[in-house]
Design a protein around this motif. Sequence first.
Motif, PDB file in Angstrom:
ATOM      1  N   UNK A  38       0.848  -1.187   0.000  1.00 40.71           N
ATOM      2  CA  UNK A  38       0.000   0.000   0.000  1.00 40.71           C
ATOM      3  C   UNK A  38       0.888   1.243   0.000  1.00 40.71           C
ATOM      4  N   UNK A  39       1.209   1.723  -1.212  1.00 38.17           N
ATOM      5  CA  UNK A  39       2.054   2.903  -1.334  1.00 38.17           C
ATOM      6  C   UNK A  39       1.278   4.155  -0.933  1.00 38.17           C
ATOM      7  N   UNK A  40       2.004   5.203  -0.514  1.00 37.31           N
ATOM      8  CA  UNK A  40       1.324   6.485  -0.278  1.00 37.31           C
ATOM      9  C   UNK A  40       0.658   6.991  -1.558  1.00 37.31           C
ATOM     10  N   UNK A  89       3.511   4.822  -8.917  1.00 39.70           N
ATOM     11  CA  UNK A  89       4.269   4.860 -10.164  1.00 39.70           C
ATOM     12  C   UNK A  89       5.731   5.195  -9.924  1.00 39.70           C
ATOM     13  N   UNK A  90       5.997   6.080  -8.963  1.00 44.59           N
ATOM     14  CA  UNK A  90       7.382   6.469  -8.659  1.00 44.59           C
ATOM     15  C   UNK A  90       8.184   5.265  -8.199  1.00 44.59           C
ATOM     16  N   UNK A 142       5.654  -4.360 -16.222  1.00 47.34           N
ATOM     17  CA  UNK A 142       5.618  -3.060 -16.892  1.00 47.34           C
ATOM     18  C   UNK A 142       4.220  -2.771 -17.425  1.00 47.34           C
ATOM     19  N   UNK A 143       3.539  -3.785 -17.955  1.00 47.00           N
ATOM     20  CA  UNK A 143       2.177  -3.567 -18.446  1.00 47.00           C
ATOM     21  C   UNK A 143       1.221  -3.249 -17.299  1.00 47.00           C
ATOM     22  N   UNK A 144       1.514  -3.783 -16.120  1.00 46.17           N
ATOM     23  CA  UNK A 144       0.702  -3.452 -14.945  1.00 46.17           C
ATOM     24  C   UNK A 144       0.852  -1.974 -14.599  1.00 46.17           C
ATOM     25  N   UNK A 145       2.079  -1.464 -14.718  1.00 48.80           N
ATOM     26  CA  UNK A 145       2.315  -0.039 -14.488  1.00 48.80           C
ATOM     27  C   UNK A 145       1.530   0.794 -15.496  1.00 48.80           C
ATOM     28  N   UNK A 151      -3.455   4.360 -16.597  1.00 53.52           N
ATOM     29  CA  UNK A 151      -4.662   4.579 -17.370  1.00 53.52           C
ATOM     30  C   UNK A 151      -4.489   4.355 -18.853  1.00 53.52           C
ATOM     31  N   UNK A 152      -3.343   3.833 -19.268  1.00 56.40           N
ATOM     32  CA  UNK A 152      -3.092   3.590 -20.685  1.00 56.40           C
ATOM     33  C   UNK A 152      -3.810   2.321 -21.143  1.00 56.40           C
TER      34      UNK A 152
END
Length: 337
Positions: free
Chosen positions: A181-183, A188-189, A257-260, A265-266
Amino acid sequence: MSISANLSMMSGNQTQGNNTKCNLENDDRTFQVVPVYILIVAVLGIVLNMFVLMVFCLHKKACTVPQIYLSNLAAADLVLVSCLPFWAINVSRKFVWTFDESLCKIINVGIVMNAYCSIYFLVLVSIDRYMALVHPMTQMRMRRPSYAKLGCLLVWGLGFLLSLPSLIFRKLDFEGRCHIDYPKNMYLVFELMLFIFSFCIPISIISFCTIKIIKVLTNRLTEALGSQNKDQKATTLVLAVLLAFLICWVPFHLTKMTTILSKMGIITKCSVLYVLLICRQTFTYFAFFNSVLNPILYVIVGKNFRTKTKELFKQWSDVRKQHSKLSRSCQTQNVTP
């Protein structure tokens, strides 16, 4: 390394302009077949990597520089597969974590850290083979066991740094799932940073060294004896291990990478997201098999490793014979009046 059971956890994108998230659950067979597969990988990985470490560490001769790197790679694989039984239980419970939050963090750090360490140990191996074959005049100064051990220590430290997000942000949600659970707005960072440092940079170094190594080996096909031949035998094993790693881990990183991209939203179509979910899980479990494949390659491809193994067993046989002679001698002395 997080394996989500529902794509809405992996992507909060809207679909077809409405506010309904993709609700794509795993097939029930996943929770029956996958845990068995993970447990098989764990058992085989533990046994085989312990065997490799035993050969490298207990042999009377000191390890060479490549063997130092490969023994550390085996240690990283051993830690990784030792964590897998917990994931097998997690999958069998439909991704509901039945242990406490601290173990949720520790197990994931163990998996992530050693996955990252593995690729950087291969970077060190690639650089070592590059120095030995492409720049043989400087190898004696640069390729020392003390430098190799220092490099391994740095890799373990780097692996821990790259796994810090799992240690800090991994937690149990209200449904009892162990997830990261990122802030807000930091997903993405962190993911892009990890993708660059855990894949792009090491793969670039490995690719450069491998191309140079193959070019040199091609030019030396007519040369047979001497230290170069010995280096070529060691390099053959290294290239086999590198190829196995690329086959097992590159698909995982590409699907990551596709998950990113889906988070950005791509990629928004539910059918595509479902395929990504299946690929992500399939390639994650397939990547685990690399920890079993490496020890097998040592035996099949590594002639020096097979020689070392035979010498170790002979060493043990000689020790047993000496103990047996000593025991019979003591018994004889006790019987003599």
